[in-house]
Design a protein around this motif. Structure first.
Motif, mmCIF file in Angstrom:
data_model
loop_
_atom_site.group_PDB
_atom_site.id
_atom_site.type_symbol
_atom_site.label_atom_id
_atom_site.label_comp_id
_atom_site.label_asym_id
_atom_site.label_seq_id
_atom_site.Cartn_x
_atom_site.Cartn_y
_atom_site.Cartn_z
ATOM 1 N N MET A 197 0.891 -1.141 -0.041
ATOM 2 C CA MET A 197 -0.114 -0.144 0.097
ATOM 3 C C MET A 197 0.876 1.318 -0.154
ATOM 4 S SD MET A 197 -2.805 1.351 2.840
ATOM 5 C CE MET A 197 -3.977 0.023 2.351
ATOM 6 N N ASN A 198 0.637 2.216 -0.783
ATOM 7 C CA ASN A 198 1.432 3.297 -0.980
ATOM 8 C C ASN A 198 0.523 4.651 -0.435
ATOM 9 O OD1 ASN A 198 -0.249 4.569 -2.716
ATOM 10 N ND2 ASN A 198 0.630 3.629 -4.654
ATOM 11 N N ALA A 199 1.253 5.577 -0.380
ATOM 12 C CA ALA A 199 0.577 6.890 0.309
ATOM 13 C C ALA A 199 -0.703 7.302 -0.138
ATOM 14 C CB ALA A 199 1.752 7.991 0.371
ATOM 15 N N LEU A 200 -0.840 7.063 -1.540
ATOM 16 C CA LEU A 200 -2.295 7.548 -2.200
ATOM 17 C C LEU A 200 -3.264 6.478 -1.851
ATOM 18 C CD1 LEU A 200 -0.523 8.559 -5.725
ATOM 19 C CD2 LEU A 200 -1.321 9.871 -3.846
ATOM 20 N N GLU A 201 -2.909 5.132 -1.313
ATOM 21 C CA GLU A 201 -4.153 4.406 -1.117
ATOM 22 C C GLU A 201 -4.215 4.364 0.478
ATOM 23 O OE1 GLU A 201 -2.142 0.746 -2.623
ATOM 24 O OE2 GLU A 201 -2.591 1.266 -4.802
ATOM 25 N N SER A 202 -3.369 4.987 1.218
ATOM 26 C CA SER A 202 -3.756 4.927 2.493
ATOM 27 C C SER A 202 -4.934 5.534 3.101
ATOM 28 C CB SER A 202 -2.420 5.269 3.205
ATOM 29 O OG SER A 202 -2.162 6.624 2.985
ATOM 30 N N THR A 203 -5.637 5.425 3.950
ATOM 31 C CA THR A 203 -6.671 6.079 4.633
ATOM 32 C C THR A 203 -6.157 7.597 5.089
ATOM 33 O OG1 THR A 203 -6.467 4.944 6.808
ATOM 34 C CG2 THR A 203 -7.889 4.061 5.392
ATOM 35 N N SER A 204 -7.190 8.254 5.462
ATOM 36 C CA SER A 204 -6.782 9.654 6.042
ATOM 37 C C SER A 204 -6.132 9.568 7.693
ATOM 38 C CB SER A 204 -8.125 10.571 5.917
ATOM 39 O OG SER A 204 -7.906 11.828 6.628
ATOM 40 N N THR A 205 -5.212 10.462 7.822
ATOM 41 C CA THR A 205 -4.855 10.361 9.214
ATOM 42 C C THR A 205 -5.744 11.130 10.166
ATOM 43 O OG1 THR A 205 -3.313 12.003 8.901
ATOM 44 C CG2 THR A 205 -2.347 9.882 8.746
ATOM 45 N N ARG A 206 -6.564 11.943 9.639
ATOM 46 C CA ARG A 206 -7.386 12.914 10.442
ATOM 47 C C ARG A 206 -8.160 12.156 11.414
ATOM 48 N NH1 ARG A 206 -10.379 18.189 7.651
ATOM 49 N NH2 ARG A 206 -8.344 17.982 6.674
ATOM 50 N N PRO A 207 -9.010 11.153 11.249
ATOM 51 C CA PRO A 207 -9.892 10.521 12.340
ATOM 52 C C PRO A 207 -8.854 9.677 13.391
ATOM 53 C CG PRO A 207 -9.966 9.227 10.174
ATOM 54 C CD PRO A 207 -9.150 10.504 9.830
ATOM 55 N N TYR A 208 -7.941 9.406 12.962
ATOM 56 C CA TYR A 208 -7.052 8.753 14.056
ATOM 57 C C TYR A 208 -6.104 9.980 15.020
ATOM 58 C CZ TYR A 208 -7.347 4.902 11.266
ATOM 59 O OH TYR A 208 -7.697 3.864 10.536
ATOM 60 N N LEU A 209 -6.084 11.225 14.322
ATOM 61 C CA LEU A 209 -5.366 12.242 15.054
ATOM 62 C C LEU A 209 -6.593 12.922 16.020
ATOM 63 C CD1 LEU A 209 -3.309 13.847 12.257
ATOM 64 C CD2 LEU A 209 -2.370 12.753 14.405
ATOM 65 N N ILE A 210 -7.757 12.701 15.559
ATOM 66 C CA ILE A 210 -9.159 13.288 16.353
ATOM 67 C C ILE A 210 -9.241 12.410 17.630
ATOM 68 C CG2 ILE A 210 -11.613 13.843 16.352
ATOM 69 C CD1 ILE A 210 -11.190 14.675 13.316
ATOM 70 N N ARG A 211 -9.102 11.380 17.345
ATOM 71 C CA ARG A 211 -9.294 10.309 18.525
ATOM 72 C C ARG A 211 -8.418 10.356 19.515
ATOM 73 N NH1 ARG A 211 -11.648 6.906 14.261
ATOM 74 N NH2 ARG A 211 -9.579 5.893 13.704
ATOM 75 N N ALA A 212 -7.314 10.399 18.975
ATOM 76 C CA ALA A 212 -5.940 10.764 19.848
ATOM 77 C C ALA A 212 -5.915 11.945 20.741
ATOM 78 C CB ALA A 212 -4.618 10.581 19.122
ATOM 79 N N LEU A 213 -6.379 12.955 20.100
ATOM 80 C CA LEU A 213 -6.457 14.325 20.750
ATOM 81 C C LEU A 213 -7.874 14.236 21.836
ATOM 82 C CD1 LEU A 213 -5.272 16.770 18.299
ATOM 83 C CD2 LEU A 213 -4.376 16.385 20.494
ATOM 84 N N TYR A 214 -8.698 13.725 21.315
ATOM 85 C CA TYR A 214 -9.978 13.439 22.079
ATOM 86 C C TYR A 214 -9.581 12.569 23.579
ATOM 87 C CZ TYR A 214 -14.473 11.870 24.097
ATOM 88 O OH TYR A 214 -15.487 11.450 24.896
ATOM 89 N N ASP A 215 -8.708 11.610 23.177
ATOM 90 C CA ASP A 215 -8.413 10.685 24.524
ATOM 91 C C ASP A 215 -7.481 11.464 25.270
ATOM 92 O OD1 ASP A 215 -9.745 8.686 23.693
ATOM 93 O OD2 ASP A 215 -8.116 7.305 22.829
ATOM 94 N N TRP A 216 -6.461 12.307 24.686
ATOM 95 C CA TRP A 216 -5.590 13.260 25.413
ATOM 96 C C TRP A 216 -6.428 14.324 26.596
ATOM 97 C CZ3 TRP A 216 -4.590 18.596 25.344
ATOM 98 C CH2 TRP A 216 -3.607 19.050 25.894
#
Length: 168
Positions: free
Chosen positions: A1-20
């Motif tokens: 999987m290359n960078a163009l096929e990967s999913t967005s990092t936005r939802p993961y960062l939102i969850r991480a900052l919510y947890d923080w």
């Protein structure tokens, strides 16, 4: 999987900052750029944006998914169903101190993802070039760098005003 096929990092960062925020006893707020795909009370939208308290105390049935943020909340005593496409979130930060993260503003008129639990695509409105750029909110008193006027998120209701610092 290359960078163009990967999913967005936005939802993961939102969850991480919510947890923080919740781990540190802070109140997580999200700033959302509103368009026809965002299901929020329109009477609270100002200049095409709305800031939502997504803390445990303010929401019910909160789901921070890869495509949508969904929850129930009360506005002026009336229960409302809220549904925000993740690609419309422009910032998540702690109300008490303004610390958090801003994201590239979505391109106006870009199609929003359709609700489907089986879809795993990059968020609409962000190109692969934009997706790699992360913006961190910093206190201007401690940063020594000027505020970036292009991507500044809405001010938190109280406390110091955050400034943006691009991380490359």
């Amino acid at each position: 999987m290359n960078a163009l096929e990967s999913t967005s990092t936005r939802p993961y960062l939102i969850r991480a900052l919510y947890d923080w925020c919740t781990d540190n006893g802070l109140t997580p707020y999200v700033a959302v750029q509103v368009d026809e795909t965002v299901q929020v009370p329109r009477e609270y939208v100002k200049n095409g944006e709305i800031v939502l308290n997504i803390s445990f105390d303010a929401t019910s049935s909160l789901k921070l998914g890869n495509e949508f943020i969904e929850f129930k909340a009360r506005f002026a005593g009336t229960a409302r169903e809220i549904m925000v496409p993740v690609n419309r979130v422009i910032a998540i930060y702690a109300r008490e101190n303004g610390q958090g993260m801003a994201f590239p503003v979505p391109v106006t008129g870009a199609p929003a993802p359709k609700p489907s639990p089986l879809t795993s695509v990059q968020a609409a409105g962000t190109s692969p070039e934009q997706e790699g750029k992360v913006v961190q909110l910093v206190n201007p008193d401690s940063a020594g760098e000027p505020t970036d006027p292009q991507g500044e998120p809405p001010k938190p209701p109280s406390g110091p005003r955050p400034a943006l610092k691009r991380i490359k």
